[in-house]
Motif scaffolding. Structure first.
Motif, PDB file in Angstrom:
ATOM      1  N   GLU A 367       0.626  -1.032   0.867  1.00  0.00           N
ATOM      2  CA  GLU A 367       1.283  -2.073   1.669  1.00  0.00           C
ATOM      3  C   GLU A 367       0.772  -2.066   3.106  1.00  0.00           C
ATOM      4  O   GLU A 367       0.474  -3.121   3.684  1.00  0.00           O
ATOM      5  N   LYS A 368       0.634  -0.883   3.686  1.00  0.00           N
ATOM      6  CA  LYS A 368       0.208  -0.760   5.089  1.00  0.00           C
ATOM      7  C   LYS A 368      -1.308  -0.638   5.242  1.00  0.00           C
ATOM      8  O   LYS A 368      -1.807  -0.543   6.360  1.00  0.00           O
ATOM      9  N   GLU A 369      -1.998  -0.640   4.100  1.00  0.00           N
ATOM     10  CA  GLU A 369      -3.458  -0.506   4.088  1.00  0.00           C
ATOM     11  C   GLU A 369      -3.894   0.749   4.828  1.00  0.00           C
ATOM     12  O   GLU A 369      -4.878   0.767   5.581  1.00  0.00           O
ATOM     13  N   ASN A 370      -3.175   1.811   4.560  1.00  0.00           N
ATOM     14  CA  ASN A 370      -3.394   3.086   5.237  1.00  0.00           C
ATOM     15  C   ASN A 370      -4.207   4.018   4.346  1.00  0.00           C
ATOM     16  O   ASN A 370      -3.703   5.027   3.845  1.00  0.00           O
ATOM     17  N   TYR A 371      -5.478   3.671   4.126  1.00  0.00           N
ATOM     18  CA  TYR A 371      -6.299   4.493   3.245  1.00  0.00           C
ATOM     19  C   TYR A 371      -7.775   4.494   3.669  1.00  0.00           C
ATOM     20  O   TYR A 371      -8.659   4.755   2.862  1.00  0.00           O
TER      21      TYR A 371
END
Length: 404
Positions: A367-371
């Motif tokens: 969801e937060k594109e934290n990758y």
């Protein structure tokens, strides 16, 4: 039903007794240096041996190479794309197996047929760089009964596991040390030449498309077509490793309906690709989630994805060879998993990717594109696990090693 099971067990035992009787005679045949037999696990046409075979058929016509399979369907599929294949138990298949000096396979001589392997130079291309213990380095879990306890049933029904290969394909001394102990061979017989299947990941797009058009099956092409149907912002692919329990991980570790809603909002596609040994129950239809057919070869698909979601699978090390890719490590059962399988090296030091430990964390991460990829760590991992072999034309290097 009990009688059927008893009969099946009896027939299986008889088949293995016949195999043991035939095996010594396979040493009597004159094996020709220019002949090669190729094969793969579970009667499939797949993995490193598939790509090396295609290269051999295309560019080494001076060699007599053929794919051998116990599946008539697999043989027909290979012949349909213009390549040479024999049913293993046919006269031509048996003759090719018995007169080929070199056997190239992905796991064991049973990829072709153990009882015909006597006298052949056996080259195990294996199917992944190892983080978790394999073969004779396994000391826990169900496979320890075979490799450590050597229970009669395990030894009797798996003679291929105890036949040492002449050569094992590797990548760096770091990996060769592990392979040598796992297969009980000298480290000098580990070929640090990289993996044939990774050529499709790093080649140019023109070469990749030509390969897909000429040599891939409809299942693989279908997944690639589904990716191309829309200009998705992101394409995720989930490739978990095999669990000894063969659990249906897509049901136990995922809320597919909730994930699908998020993917719709993100205009993203999610591909589920189970390990070949994993049991997968029915999965409902979702607009932004697809289950790749078990017959689909994932390697031509990977370049068209943006984010790999995996756990302890060696596909991680292949995936990081590509540029502009991200990785999420979904470790929902880490504590339980390491009880079943030993790890060769400290996990955190030898992987790269965003770590999440339950579905809620995975959801939040997407969801937060934290990758985003840690590029410094990625470079370290590639150097450690691939070294110079990352730059090799593995197919050409392997063929040149055995055939000048």
């Amino acid at each position: 039903m009990e009688d059927i099971v008893t009969n099946n067990v009896f027939m299986k035992a008889i088949a293995y007794i016949i195999c043991y009787f035939i095996y010594p005679f396979s040493f009597l045949f004159i094996r020709k240096k220019h002949k090669i037999a190729f094969g793969s696990f579970r009667k499939t046409y797949s993995d490193n041996s598939k790509y090396l075979f295609i290269y051999c058929q295309q560019y080494r016509k001076d060699l007599d190479s053929a794919w051998l399979s116990l599946s008539q369907k697999t043989v027909k599929e290979i012949r349909a794309i213009g390549l040479k294949a024999y049913f293993t138990l046919s006269p031509k298949g048996i003759w090719h197996a018995l007169t080929s000096k070199y056997w190239f396979f992905n796991s064991y001589t049973s990829d072709i047929m153990f009882c015909l392997s006597g006298g052949a130079s056996c080259v195990n291309l294996w199917h992944g760089l190892a983080l978790k213990s394999i073969e004779f380095n396994i000391h826990s879990g169900v496979l320890a009964e075979r490799y450590q306890e050597r229970k009669f049933k395990e030894v009797f029904y798996h003679p291929e596991s105890f036949k040492r290969p002449d050569w094992v394909l590797s990548s760096t001394p770091f990996q060769s040390e592990m392979f040598a102990s796992a297969f009980r061979i000298d480290q000098s017989h580990c070929l640090e030449l990289g993996y044939p299947r990774n050529q499709i990941l790093t080649c140019n797009e023109e070469t990749r498309k030509a390969h897909i058009t000429s040599f891939e099956n409809e299942s693989t092409k279908r997944v690639i077509a589904q990716i191309a149907e829309r200009d998705y912002k992101k394409v995720f692919i989930y490739m978990p490793t095999w669990r000894d329990s063969q659990r249906d991980i897509f049901v136990q570790s995922f809320d597919l309906a909730t994930m699908n809603k998020l993917l719709q909002e993100k205009d993203s596609l999610f591909i589920l690709k189970p390990h070949a040994n994993t049991i997968v129950d029915h999965i409902d239809h979702y607009s932004n989630i697809i289950l790749a057919d078990s017959k689909a070869d994932v390697y031509p698909i990977l370049p068209y994805t943006d984010v790999l979601i995996t756990d302890y699978s060696s596909v991680l090390y292949d995936y990081v060879l590509m540029e502009n890719k991200d990785v999420i490590l979904y470790l929902y059962d880490y504590e339980e998993y390491v009880k079943d399988r030993d790890l060769y090296y400290p996990f955190d030091e030898n992987v790269v990717g965003k770590r999440v430990f339950d579905f809620e964390e995975l959801y939040s991460c997407i969801e937060k594109e934290n990758y985003s990829m840690d590029l410094v760590k990625k470079k370290e991992i590639v150097e450690k696990f691939w070294g110079e072999s990352a730059h090799y034309d593995s197919n050409k290097a392997i063929m040149s090693f055995f055939f000048l």
